[in-house]
Design a protein around this motif. Structure first.
Motif, mmCIF file in Angstrom:
data_model
loop_
_atom_site.group_PDB
_atom_site.id
_atom_site.type_symbol
_atom_site.label_atom_id
_atom_site.label_comp_id
_atom_site.label_asym_id
_atom_site.label_seq_id
_atom_site.Cartn_x
_atom_site.Cartn_y
_atom_site.Cartn_z
ATOM 1 N N LEU A 5 0.852 -1.475 0.340
ATOM 2 C CA LEU A 5 0.296 -0.197 -0.228
ATOM 3 C C LEU A 5 0.864 1.325 0.058
ATOM 4 O O LEU A 5 0.949 2.564 -1.154
ATOM 5 N N LEU A 6 1.533 1.634 0.558
ATOM 6 C CA LEU A 6 2.420 2.490 0.592
ATOM 7 C C LEU A 6 3.940 2.501 -0.214
ATOM 8 O O LEU A 6 3.916 3.521 -0.945
ATOM 9 N N ILE A 7 3.974 1.280 -1.430
ATOM 10 C CA ILE A 7 4.714 0.779 -2.522
ATOM 11 C C ILE A 7 3.464 1.958 -3.610
ATOM 12 O O ILE A 7 4.382 2.887 -4.228
ATOM 13 N N LEU A 56 11.078 0.637 0.495
ATOM 14 C CA LEU A 56 10.872 -0.453 0.309
ATOM 15 C C LEU A 56 10.577 -1.118 -0.527
ATOM 16 O O LEU A 56 9.992 -2.432 -0.119
ATOM 17 N N ALA A 57 10.802 -0.787 -1.559
ATOM 18 C CA ALA A 57 11.014 -2.148 -2.121
ATOM 19 C C ALA A 57 12.262 -3.304 -2.542
ATOM 20 O O ALA A 57 11.893 -4.094 -3.614
ATOM 21 N N ARG A 58 13.361 -2.335 -1.852
ATOM 22 C CA ARG A 58 14.175 -3.255 -1.974
ATOM 23 C C ARG A 58 14.683 -4.917 -1.302
ATOM 24 O O ARG A 58 13.150 -4.911 -0.663
ATOM 25 N N ARG A 59 15.321 -5.770 -2.129
ATOM 26 C CA ARG A 59 15.144 -6.737 -1.737
ATOM 27 C C ARG A 59 16.113 -7.389 -0.924
ATOM 28 O O ARG A 59 15.912 -8.814 -0.169
ATOM 29 N N GLU A 60 16.881 -6.617 0.048
ATOM 30 C CA GLU A 60 17.329 -6.693 1.008
ATOM 31 C C GLU A 60 16.574 -5.783 2.362
ATOM 32 O O GLU A 60 16.743 -4.859 2.346
ATOM 33 N N SER A 61 17.157 -7.208 3.639
ATOM 34 C CA SER A 61 16.636 -5.910 4.682
ATOM 35 C C SER A 61 18.510 -5.101 4.979
ATOM 36 O O SER A 61 19.576 -4.878 5.031
ATOM 37 N N GLY A 62 18.154 -4.178 6.080
ATOM 38 C CA GLY A 62 19.735 -3.178 6.486
ATOM 39 C C GLY A 62 19.134 -1.957 6.373
ATOM 40 O O GLY A 62 18.314 -2.048 5.596
ATOM 41 N N ALA A 63 19.730 -1.187 7.418
ATOM 42 C CA ALA A 63 19.559 0.334 7.518
ATOM 43 C C ALA A 63 20.111 0.968 6.282
ATOM 44 O O ALA A 63 21.711 0.824 5.924
ATOM 45 N N THR A 64 20.208 1.423 5.139
ATOM 46 C CA THR A 64 20.730 2.033 4.746
ATOM 47 C C THR A 64 21.232 3.667 4.867
ATOM 48 O O THR A 64 20.022 4.309 5.355
ATOM 49 N N ILE A 65 21.635 5.062 4.060
ATOM 50 C CA ILE A 65 21.377 6.232 4.327
ATOM 51 C C ILE A 65 20.090 6.190 3.826
ATOM 52 O O ILE A 65 19.369 7.520 5.188
ATOM 53 N N ALA A 66 19.564 6.025 2.704
ATOM 54 C CA ALA A 66 17.785 6.770 2.951
ATOM 55 C C ALA A 66 17.287 5.723 3.738
ATOM 56 O O ALA A 66 16.339 7.095 4.553
ATOM 57 N N SER A 123 10.888 -1.069 6.219
ATOM 58 C CA SER A 123 12.040 -1.328 4.906
ATOM 59 C C SER A 123 13.449 -2.043 5.868
ATOM 60 O O SER A 123 13.962 -2.560 4.744
ATOM 61 N N THR A 124 13.375 -2.561 6.760
ATOM 62 C CA THR A 124 14.533 -3.273 7.436
ATOM 63 C C THR A 124 14.195 -4.372 7.501
ATOM 64 O O THR A 124 14.574 -5.562 7.986
ATOM 65 N N ILE A 125 12.634 -4.981 7.560
ATOM 66 C CA ILE A 125 12.031 -6.359 7.636
ATOM 67 C C ILE A 125 13.022 -6.973 6.431
ATOM 68 O O ILE A 125 12.343 -8.282 7.007
ATOM 69 N N GLY A 126 12.873 -6.242 5.629
ATOM 70 C CA GLY A 126 13.009 -7.677 3.983
ATOM 71 C C GLY A 126 11.853 -7.433 2.876
ATOM 72 O O GLY A 126 10.999 -6.827 3.547
ATOM 73 N N SER A 127 11.490 -8.616 2.730
ATOM 74 C CA SER A 127 10.265 -8.749 1.589
ATOM 75 C C SER A 127 9.090 -9.440 2.301
ATOM 76 O O SER A 127 9.674 -9.491 3.015
ATOM 77 N N ASP A 128 7.885 -9.350 1.515
ATOM 78 C CA ASP A 128 7.296 -9.476 2.132
ATOM 79 C C ASP A 128 7.409 -11.101 1.938
ATOM 80 O O ASP A 128 6.770 -11.615 3.286
ATOM 81 N N GLU A 129 7.831 -12.159 1.043
ATOM 82 C CA GLU A 129 8.002 -13.345 1.130
ATOM 83 C C GLU A 129 8.249 -13.608 2.041
ATOM 84 O O GLU A 129 8.480 -14.655 2.245
ATOM 85 N N SER A 130 10.183 -12.801 2.391
ATOM 86 C CA SER A 130 11.163 -13.668 3.156
ATOM 87 C C SER A 130 9.963 -13.690 4.527
ATOM 88 O O SER A 130 10.483 -14.268 5.445
#
Length: 137
Positions: A5-7, A56-66, A123-130
């Protein structure tokens, strides 16, 4: 589901920022019809939408600068919204001194901060599938 929804909201804000700005003006200004947007205001809204989609659309988790910048902005909006509201109005409007903020503009800014924090957290959780796979195991 919330991530998708947020994407979708981010994509909408990129494609059509004016309706988003109009809604924010109706929420925050007594005299929204008198607001004179600066030319870069639409690009600022598009940037916000792009940031939502990016984190939100990235498929990797972890904090980035954004993610960190979004979380920092969210924390600042939650804790001290007034100076950020004033700064954003100066960046967005040419006639700031003529605008009349509604009494709930600061609580609305706090809600925006919560939204930013939600996007950063999702965004730090990872993808919905994971997430679904983790729940099954």
């Amino acid at each position: 589901m919330l991530r998708k929804l947020l994407i979708a909201f981010g994509i909408f804000e990129i494609a059509m920022p004016q309706p988003v700005i109009d809604a924010c003006e109706r929420i925050g200004l007594e005299n929204a019809e008198e607001a004179q947007l600066r030319p870069q205001a639409l690009w600022g809204a598009r940037l916000e939408g792009a940031l939502f989609v990016w984190v939100l659309a990235r498929r990797e988790s972890g904090a980035t600068i954004a993610n960190r910048l979004l979380a920092l902005a969210g924390i600042a909006l939650v804790l001290v919204p007034e100076p950020l509201v004033e700064l954003s109005q100066r960046l967005v409007y040419e006639n700031v001194d003529e605008l009349e903020p509604k009494p709930w503009v600061n609580p609305a800014a706090r809600l925006l901060g919560v939204l930013y924090l939600t996007v950063a957290a999702l965004s730090t959780i990872g993808s919905d599938e994971s997430e679904a796979e983790s729940a099954r195991n």
